[in-house]
Each structure stands twice: as C-alpha cells, then as structure tokens.
Write an enzyme that holds these catalytic residues in place. Structure first.
Site, PDB file in Angstrom:
ATOM      1  N   CYS A 114       0.836  -1.193   0.000  1.00  0.00           N
ATOM      2  CA  CYS A 114       0.000   0.000   0.000  1.00  0.00           C
ATOM      3  C   CYS A 114       0.877   1.252   0.000  1.00  0.00           C
ATOM      4  O   CYS A 114       2.107   1.181   0.098  1.00  0.00           O
ATOM      5  CB  CYS A 114      -0.931   0.015   1.220  1.00  0.00           C
ATOM      6  SG  CYS A 114      -0.034  -0.013   2.782  1.00  0.00           S
ATOM      7  N   CYS A 133       3.267   1.664   2.927  1.00  0.00           N
ATOM      8  CA  CYS A 133       4.540   0.945   2.786  1.00  0.00           C
ATOM      9  C   CYS A 133       5.501   1.733   1.894  1.00  0.00           C
ATOM     10  O   CYS A 133       6.696   1.833   2.176  1.00  0.00           O
ATOM     11  CB  CYS A 133       4.299  -0.437   2.198  1.00  0.00           C
ATOM     12  SG  CYS A 133       3.173  -1.475   3.159  1.00  0.00           S
ATOM     13  N   CYS A 176     -17.980 -12.598  24.570  1.00  0.00           N
ATOM     14  CA  CYS A 176     -19.071 -11.782  24.047  1.00  0.00           C
ATOM     15  C   CYS A 176     -18.601 -11.012  22.819  1.00  0.00           C
ATOM     16  O   CYS A 176     -17.451 -11.110  22.396  1.00  0.00           O
ATOM     17  CB  CYS A 176     -19.577 -10.811  25.106  1.00  0.00           C
ATOM     18  SG  CYS A 176     -18.338  -9.590  25.621  1.00  0.00           S
ATOM     19  N   ASP A 204     -28.650 -18.474 -18.070  1.00  0.00           N
ATOM     20  CA  ASP A 204     -27.969 -18.767 -19.325  1.00  0.00           C
ATOM     21  C   ASP A 204     -28.567 -20.057 -19.887  1.00  0.00           C
ATOM     22  O   ASP A 204     -29.061 -20.902 -19.130  1.00  0.00           O
ATOM     23  CB  ASP A 204     -26.468 -18.928 -19.067  1.00  0.00           C
ATOM     24  CG  ASP A 204     -25.717 -19.322 -20.317  1.00  0.00           C
ATOM     25  OD1 ASP A 204     -25.867 -18.626 -21.337  1.00  0.00           O
ATOM     26  OD2 ASP A 204     -25.009 -20.340 -20.277  1.00  0.00           O
ATOM     27  N   ASP A 226     -22.550 -20.841 -16.521  1.00  0.00           N
ATOM     28  CA  ASP A 226     -21.491 -21.836 -16.350  1.00  0.00           C
ATOM     29  C   ASP A 226     -20.274 -21.600 -17.226  1.00  0.00           C
ATOM     30  O   ASP A 226     -19.276 -22.304 -17.090  1.00  0.00           O
ATOM     31  CB  ASP A 226     -22.045 -23.238 -16.635  1.00  0.00           C
ATOM     32  CG  ASP A 226     -22.269 -23.482 -18.121  1.00  0.00           C
ATOM     33  OD1 ASP A 226     -22.634 -22.512 -18.830  1.00  0.00           O
ATOM     34  OD2 ASP A 226     -22.072 -24.620 -18.572  1.00  0.00           O
ATOM     35  N   ASP A 277     -19.919 -16.042 -19.287  1.00  0.00           N
ATOM     36  CA  ASP A 277     -20.893 -15.633 -18.271  1.00  0.00           C
ATOM     37  C   ASP A 277     -20.235 -14.891 -17.104  1.00  0.00           C
ATOM     38  O   ASP A 277     -20.935 -14.286 -16.290  1.00  0.00           O
ATOM     39  CB  ASP A 277     -21.626 -16.855 -17.706  1.00  0.00           C
ATOM     40  CG  ASP A 277     -22.428 -17.591 -18.768  1.00  0.00           C
ATOM     41  OD1 ASP A 277     -22.981 -16.913 -19.651  1.00  0.00           O
ATOM     42  OD2 ASP A 277     -22.486 -18.828 -18.715  1.00  0.00           O
TER      43      ASP A 277
END
Length: 964
Positions: A13, A16, A232, A646, A845, A849
């Site tokens: 980032c 850094c 908790c 599809d 699939d 797609d």
C-alpha cells in the site's frame, strides 16, 4: 551516478511506499527517482548493501536473488577471484561464494551474472538442480490473469504443477526469488510458502536455504487460529482490533460461535498470535482440519465440564441460601450470632468467587488493563458489589440502619451458578453448529490402497502423491481426486453435490475425494491430493463463508463495541437515582438496582445472533450441494426478485450433438462435417466439440488447418485443405458478405426444432448448415416453474438465435427471452435489468458468463462449469440441477430471517430488560427485579439465540426432487 531499477516484494500500500521513501531519504549518496508498490528507481554512486539492508529491515524485499550452481573452482583462490569481481560492481548488494554455489543479491540480471562467472573461466551449471516451490499469489482477479501468468511462466526451466488465482506450485532450476521476480514483473505478487530441494545430480554439496518463517496466507486462502477467552461481542471487537494492528494483515474475521479467526494477508503468524495474547486472549494455529476439529472438540468438552462443575458448586451454595430466605429465614444482621454465622458464609462465598467464578474476575481484570469492558466486567462488578456490600454489613453493621443490614451472598452465588450453567448449555449447543463441516471432514479417509508393481498396500493418506495408482474397493471412500483407469462402479456423491442418486463411473471419468463406492472395484490414478482436492476446497470455502459477516452483523458489532461501557454508565446513573431519590433504605435499593442492570445487560446474545445463524446456514447449504462464498451474498440473495438463466450448460445439459444437415453445393454430408470438424478441432466451444465428436463417430479423418481465428460470439475462420472456411452464425456470414437468404427456410426449420443452426461457408459461398441440439436438463421445466411460484421473474439469456431461443423458452414456460447476445452483452443486459429496479441473480457456467455473474447482485455458477465462472460467482451449485438455484434462494431467505429473529430477540431483551432492572416498574409493583432472576434471564437469552440458530439445521427445500 548509476540509475538502477529494482523490483519490490511485499509492498502492499501507499503507507509501505512512504516508509521506504522516508528511509531512503536518510541514505547518503542515494537519490530516489521513482517508487511504487512494485519497483523503485534510484540514482547512486555508492554500493547497494546499505539500500538493500535498509529496505529489508523494514520487512520488504528488494532486487533479485540468485543461487547459481557453479563448477571449475578448485581452491580458495578461485573463490576469492569471483568475490573480487563481484565486489567491484555497483549492482551487487550481497554475495556468498563457495566452490559449488554463487549466492548473489542485487540489481544485476541473471544473464549478466552468468556471463561474469563464465568470463572468469568457470562454469554455471544449468538444469542440474530442480527445486519445488509453493507460492501464494495475490493480484489475480480472474481466469485471464491466470492465463497471462501461465503464459509467462511457460519456460524450459519451469514446470508448472498447479496454478490458480491464489496458489502456484512449480518445479524449476531457478531460485524462489527468480519466480517471484517473474510474477512481480507480470503485474502480480507472490510469496513463498514451502520449498523443497531435489537431489543434486552433480553431487555438489549445496546447503538448502533456511525455512522461511510461517506467514499468513493471502486473499483466496486464509490461516485459521483457534481462540480462547472470548465471551461476548466486545471480545470479538477487541481481538479483531488487535489482529488488524499487526503489520501485513489485510483482513480478519473472528467467529464468536466457533471461537476461531480467519486471517488474510502477509503477516508473521507468530506476530499475530502474540498480538492476540497481548490483548488478553489465547490463540493457537489450526494445522489441518483433523487437528482443528480434535482441538475444538477438546476445548468444547473441557469448557462444558468446567462450566458444569463450577455451576454445580455455585448452585450448591446459592440454592440453600436462597431457600433459607424464601422460607422465612432471616438474612439480616441483627445480632452477634447472625454476624458470625453470615461472616462464615461470606468467607465461603468468597472462596466460591475465587474458584468457580475466578474466570469472570480474571477476564475482567485483563479487559481493564487493556482499557475495555466485556460481559465478564458486568458480571464481576455485579457479583463483587453484592459481596462487598454484604461483607461491609457483616463487619460493621452499626454503620447501616437496621433495614439496610440485609446480606446478598446468595445473589453472588446464584448469579455465578446460573450464568455458568447458561454458558455450559450454550457450549453444548454451539458444538452442534458445525456438524455439516465436520461431516465433510469425516468424508476424508485416513488411508488409501496403493497399487505398486502389482502389489496392493494400505498406506496413510500423507504418503499418497500425484500419479500413484489407487484401488477403490466396494464400500470404501475415495481418498483423493483422480481419474478411473480400470473398472466401473456407482459412486454416492451426495455429500458433495446433494444429489441423492449414485453416479456411474467408468474408465476416463473423474472421481472425487470423500465420495463412497457402492459396488464394484475401481483402479484410479491420483491427480489432486491434500488441499488441492475438490473436498478440501469445499471445506475451505465453507469455513470462510461461516466466518464472514453480512451487513447486519457489522451493525451488531458496532452496537456491541459501545454497549458494555454504556451499560456501566446506566448502572452508575441508576445507582445515583436510587441513592438520592429512592425510598429508604436507599443503599439497599441502590445496590439491587445497579447490580441487576449490570447482570441483565449481557451482550453475549447480541454477539452470537449473526455468527450462529451464518455458521449453521452455510453448513446446511453445503449439505444441499450449495457452496456460498460469503455471508454477504446470502443477505443479497434473500432480496432477489429476478433470476437470469444462461441457456447452454444451465438450462441444457451442455452436451450438444449434431442432429441435422443442409447442403448447398456438391459436398456430401461426410465432407461437410469433415471440413467443419477440421476447422474446429482446436476450439473448446461446446458447439465445436459437438461437430468434432460427430466426425469422430463417423470415423472421419481430420485435415490440418491454418490461419485459425476466433471471433467472439460470431464464429471461426481458417484454411483447411486449401479451402477458405467460415463457420458461425448469420451475423458472422453477413459481416463477411456471404449470401444466406436462400437458406432462411432451412434455418427456420432447424431453429424451430430447438436446435442451433451453424453456417459453413467455403471459399466465399455458403456450403451448408449444421444443426446442433443441446437437450434440456430433465428438471429444468420443474425448476423454472418452482422459481416462478416463488414470485421470481425468470429471464433466459443466450447468444443463440432468437428463433431457437424462443422454442426453448416456450418448452420451459419462460416469457422473457433475450437472444443474439454477444459475450460482452450479457453484462449489459444485467445492468439494464438493474436500472429497471430489479435485484438480479445470474445463473451461468461459461467463461462468457463471468462478467455477468460478477455484475449481478448474486452470481450463481453451475458446478459443472468453468473455473472462471465459479470464481466470479457468490454461489456454486455442486449438483447439476437448477433446483439448486431455488434451494439457495430459499435457504438465504431462511437464514436472513433467522438472523433478524436473533437480533430482534437480543435487542428487545436488552431494551426491555435494562429499564425493568433499573426499576421502572417499582411504582406499580413496589419491588425490584432480583439480581438472581436477571442472571437467569441473561443465561436464557444466549441459549435462546443458539437454539433458534440451530433450527436452520432442519431446513428443507420447499420441494424435493430426484432424477428419474
């Protein structure tokens, strides 16, 4: 001044980048020219060691690192000769030379280093030593990225074993840093995870590099830690905050229900564990699924036993004391005798608090040291205040008016007992939430029958490697993923796919780890082992999804983070109000009201509400053959009103066949198919496969082709037997000025049969039409009807011609049809529906797609589809049935409803409980809520949430279907 460009690794980032920039600014004689997360450019007159050492000290890697096997060095003078030459170069930072190995770091290229060594009269040994490396990859977002990196890594000295978006395994003569550099220069990042050195065929004694420190995995994979000490939602927030503060952690999900943490990033594992321990909690690494389960079971059993023991001891003291008070016994200090007797009871109660109740006080003290408050803080304050007040009355009764000399030792004991028994019951119920995941883990057998040289031996699963031949006997579980090489049988795949009917397996078919052989004996070749099996990937997906959080959970987390401090403030205000404005004895009313507020306001139920439901819901989905990527997808799926399907491979079987021919020149049917198949033999399109299979079934020889070109959504072109061929749809023919008007009648006839007509043009003229039909799935009609009954608008989306699409849609009862859509147009159609206010689920699939799957609110991929489609979707259906879409949407709605019920219950409990505990009903009833009743209510709230979440385990789809 020399200008040098160096690659950077692990720079994630801008923060850094700025750290490196600031560090370089302090180095003399080095001027920074440019820097980003992938590389830096400097101008320097000095050697590089100071630059390398500075950047390495910050936790990053810079430059190149080579380990070159060398030969021809006979003595120390030869070594010194190379060292002298390397020391004179400004592009070398560090080196270590022996008579067998040159270990060099710097900006020098490998070729330049090799030339330097050869120029000195020595040799660099190539392709003699092979290393095996495993890397985690980041930055790859789709199948195209994988393909791009695969192309770059396809070199003579690199053998790719496996590669996907998150992992890379190679065998190579290059160093790990060489591979990382290749990946980095391609635009992605890689981090070494494991490394093995193969035998050195030159017998040079090369010492392997030291094992790298374990690091947290990145992006698609995650490292799981088992946590202890969480009670908790406030604890969850504290642990997440501690982990996120560790350098290199990208994200973290802490699951209160399972007491686990899934961590993504490049941080040191030990640093993460240390941060958790410094925050006052415990953590240990989960090495594998079996170890994790055993440790969790041990923890749950130990926790349950400890809670039961502590609750028994507490109630053994508290119940008689309470019965004494209820049945008329005096609990007031009004004499020396009562003072002594209650003093003894007070000491006994103290012993109870420091034994059975010690965890409440220890955890609250840890929380105090870390400037936070948890559920344990509330319990410790409440019970501690009751005991201190009572002991003060015992020690100095004269300081209190007679009406205020009441002791509350029974309250401390009963509160500890009731809350602890609530924790015990919660732990028991919580252990059932991951039953689905544990059943998946149980599918993995611990041994396999290995066939070597005709001999069959049973070996541990860890000894199985890819390429081995394994025997699968009747009733046995498949050990690893592989392909059948001999025999046939029926396998039960229901735990992976949710499909109840056994699947016939024959030579060439794939078998999956964890599936069960019903009859017959098989020989199969091991292909994917360990974490690469389908079962292992499913387990990893389920675990990640169970630890993820929907938007509702993030809202609950935000509230929980401020809840406990708010309760403490309310308790103080309550005490002040009763002390200054309450009836006499004010001190007694103040104590009872404040203690009751602290005890009843447990954030435990609030923290468990979402993770319990998500854990059970995702597990139940896995049992139904539905893999869910994250909990956010479930929340999105619950609001879906439009399902886009599809056609090919989704509504249809995805196994097209040639069913008709029309010819317009002198070609025979065999010649027509022969030319088309010769052109399509390199294509992977389903229609191309149908044509090639048709040619193979007719035993037609295929010609070589050249100049092959693919036009997405249109067709292909190329040269076969000196014939210029075009194969595709009407749009493709029109673009290439091929006259097809005379074939429209034949085109319509084929399309009206529900088949896809494909034109073949030969040397600029139409040669024929090939009709290709893809049969509908057996359950497509019933699945579409079921979705429509659910109130969903069903849309069919296809690249087929409008006439073919309308025929298919009419058979299925679908009225909304979008046809003639190019691959990039599918995503546009999803956007169009969303602009109309629709909340869309896309089901597909294929690779084409993937954009639409990613763009829709929810993407649902068929498990039989491509990896790219599956990676782009939030849901994956492991069974080949559209009923899985309806199941997924129904389960998502049920899970979201369960989450809302839990959150509603938790919020209502606290919303009503705190005012009642504070005494708002006192003017009407004349009494305050007992702290003991508050303790029981607090325990009951957590048990209610856990029990309600476990109802999802009983979820059944609205309609059960089986293949017939």
């Amino acid at each position: 001044m020399n200008t040098i460009t160096l690659p950077l690794t692990n720079v994630r980032c801008i923060r850094c980048v700025n750290k490196i920039r600031d560090a370089i600014s302090l180095l003399p004689a080095i001027q920074l020219i440019d820097i980003n997360t992938e590389q830096l450019t400097v101008s320097t007159e000095s050697p590089l060691p100071s630059l390398f050492d500075t950047i390495t000290a910050l936790g990053y890697q810079v430059g190149y690192h080579y380990q070159l096997p060398i030969s021809g060095l006979s003595c120390g003078r030869c070594v010194a000769k190379i060292e002298q030459a390397l020391s004179e170069r400004h592009d070398i930072a560090h080196f270590n030379i022996s008579k067998q190995l040159a270990d060099v770091s710097g900006s020098i290229s490998k070729q330049a280093l090799t030339d330097l060594i050869i120029g000195l009269g020595y040799q660099v040994v190539t392709s003699q030593i092979q290393y095996h490396y495993n890397f985690t990859l980041t930055g790859l977002s789709c199948g195209k990225c994988v393909a791009k990196l695969t192309t770059v890594l396809t070199q003579d000295n690199i053998d790719i074993i496996t590669i996907d978006k998150n992992n890379l395994s190679v065998t190579t003569s290059l160093t790990a840093d060489d591979i990382i550099t290749i990946v980095t220069t391609t635009g992605y990042q890689a981090a070494l995870t494991t490394e093995d050195q193969a035998p050195d065929v030159t017998n040079n004694p090369i010492a392997p590099e030291p094992e790298p420190e374990p690091i947290i995995a990145s992006q698609g994979t995650a490292t799981q830690l088992l946590l202890s000490g969480l009670t908790c939602a406030s604890c969850v927030a504290s642990v997440e905050k501690a982990i996120k503060a560790v350098e290199g952690v990208d994200s973290v999900n802490v699951n209160l229900a399972e007491r686990t943490a899934l961590i993504y990033g490049q941080a040191s594992l030990q640093a993460v564990i240390t941060a958790i321990e410094n925050a006052g909690y415990g953590a240990e690494q989960s090495e594998d699924d079996q170890t994790r389960r055993i440790r969790q079971q041990q923890q749950n059993q130990q926790t349950f036993k400890t809670h039961i023991r502590n609750a028994t001891v507490s109630l053994a003291l508290g119940v008689p004391l309470m019965a004494w008070g209820i049945f008329g016994g005096s609990m007031v200090i009004d004499s020396t005798t009562s003072q002594i007797s209650w003093g003894v009871i007070g000491l006994i109660t103290l012993a109870l608090l420091v034994t059975a109740g010690k965890d409440f006080y220890i955890n609250s003290w840890k929380a105090f040291l870390h400037h936070r408050a948890t559920m344990d803080t509330l319990v410790a304050l409440g019970t501690g205040a009751a005991w201190l007040f009572s002991m003060a009355v015992v020690i100095a009764p004269d300081l209190f008016p007679l009406a205020a000399r009441h002791v509350y030792f029974e309250a401390s004991a009963m509160i500890i007992g009731l809350i602890t028994i609530g924790h015990a019951l919660e732990a028991r119920a919580r252990s059932r939430t991951s039953k689905a995941l544990e059943r998946l883990i149980d599918l993995q057998p611990q041994t396999a029958i290995v066939v070597e040289n005709g001999q069959e031996t049973e070996q541990p699963l860890s000894a199985v490697v890819a390429g081995m031949t394994l025997r699968l006997k009747p009733g046995a579980k498949v050990a690893v993923d592989g392909s059948v090489i001999d025999g046939n049988s029926y396998l039960d795949e229901s735990m992976l796919t949710g499909e109840p009917l056994a699947v016939h397996k024959k030579i060439g078919d794939h078998v999956r780890a964890g599936t069960i052989n019903q009859q017959g004996s098989l020989l199969f070749k091991a292909e994917h082992i360990g974490t690469d099996t389908m079962l292992a990937r499913i387990i990893q997906l389920v675990r990640q999804a169970q630890s993820s959080k929907p938007a509702l959970a993030r809202l609950a987390d935000t509230i929980s983070s401020i809840f406990v401090p708010s309760v403490m403030i309310i308790a103080i205000l309550t005490a002040m109000a009763w002390f200054y404005f309450g009836p006499q004895p004010a001190s007694v009313y103040m104590l009872v009201a404040a203690t009751t507020v602290l005890i009843i306001a447990c954030p435990c139920a609030l923290g468990l509400a979402t993770p319990m439901s998500v854990t059970v819901g995702v597990g139940r989905a896995a049992e139904l053959g539905i893999l869910i990527k994250d909990a956010e997808a479930m929340q999105q799926a619950a609001g879906i009103d439009t399902v886009v399907l599809d056609k090919t491979g989704t509504l249809t079987e995805g196994k097209p066949q040639v069913v008709d021919y029309k010819i317009y020149n002198t070609l025979t049917r065999e010649q027509l198919v022969q030319l088309a198949a010769s052109l399509e033999q390199s294509s992977e399109h389903p229609l191309a496969n149908a044509i090639v299979q048709s040619a193979q079934q007719q035993q037609l020889d295929l010609y070589p082709h050249s100049d092959f070109m693919t036009y997405s959504g249109l067709g292909v072109s190329g040269t076969v037997d000196q014939q210029q061929l075009l194969l595709g749809n009407a749009k493709f023919m029109n673009q290439n000025n091929i006259k097809i008007t005379h074939a429209e009648t034949d085109f319509d006839f084929i399309a009206n049969q529900g088949a896809t007509p494909v034109y073949l043009a030969q040397n600029g003229l139409l040669a024929g039409i090939i009709g290709i039909s893809d049969p509908l799935r057996k359950d497509s009609f019933s699945a579409v009807k079921r979705m429509q009954k659910m109130g969903l608008n069903v849309v069919m989306l296809t690249g087929d011609s409008i006439k073919t699409a309308q025929v298919i849609a009419a058979k299925l009862g679908i009225t909304d049809v979008v046809a003639d859509v190019l691959p990039d147009g599918k995503a546009a159609q999803i956007t169009l529906l969303q602009q109309q206010g629709k909340r869309v689920a896309m089901v597909g699939d294929g690779i084409n797609d993937a954009p639409a799957l990613a763009l829709a609110e929810v993407g649902i991929a068929m498990g039989s589809g491509t990896d790219v489609a599956i990676e782009s979707a939030q849901f994956t259906l492991m069974r080949h049935s559209l009923h899985g879409v309806a199941d997924a949407l129904e389960l998502s709605k049920a899970t979201l409803r369960n989450i809302k019920e839990n959150l509603f219950g938790a919020f209502i409990y606290n919303t009503l409980g705190i005012p009642i505990a504070a005494g708002v009903l006192f003017p009407l009833t004349g009494t305050l809520l007992s702290p003991v009743i508050a303790g029981a209510a607090m325990a009951l709230s957590s048990i209610t949430v856990v029990s309600n979440a476990n109802r999802l385990r009983l979820f059944k789809p609205s309609q059960q279907h089986q293949e017939k």
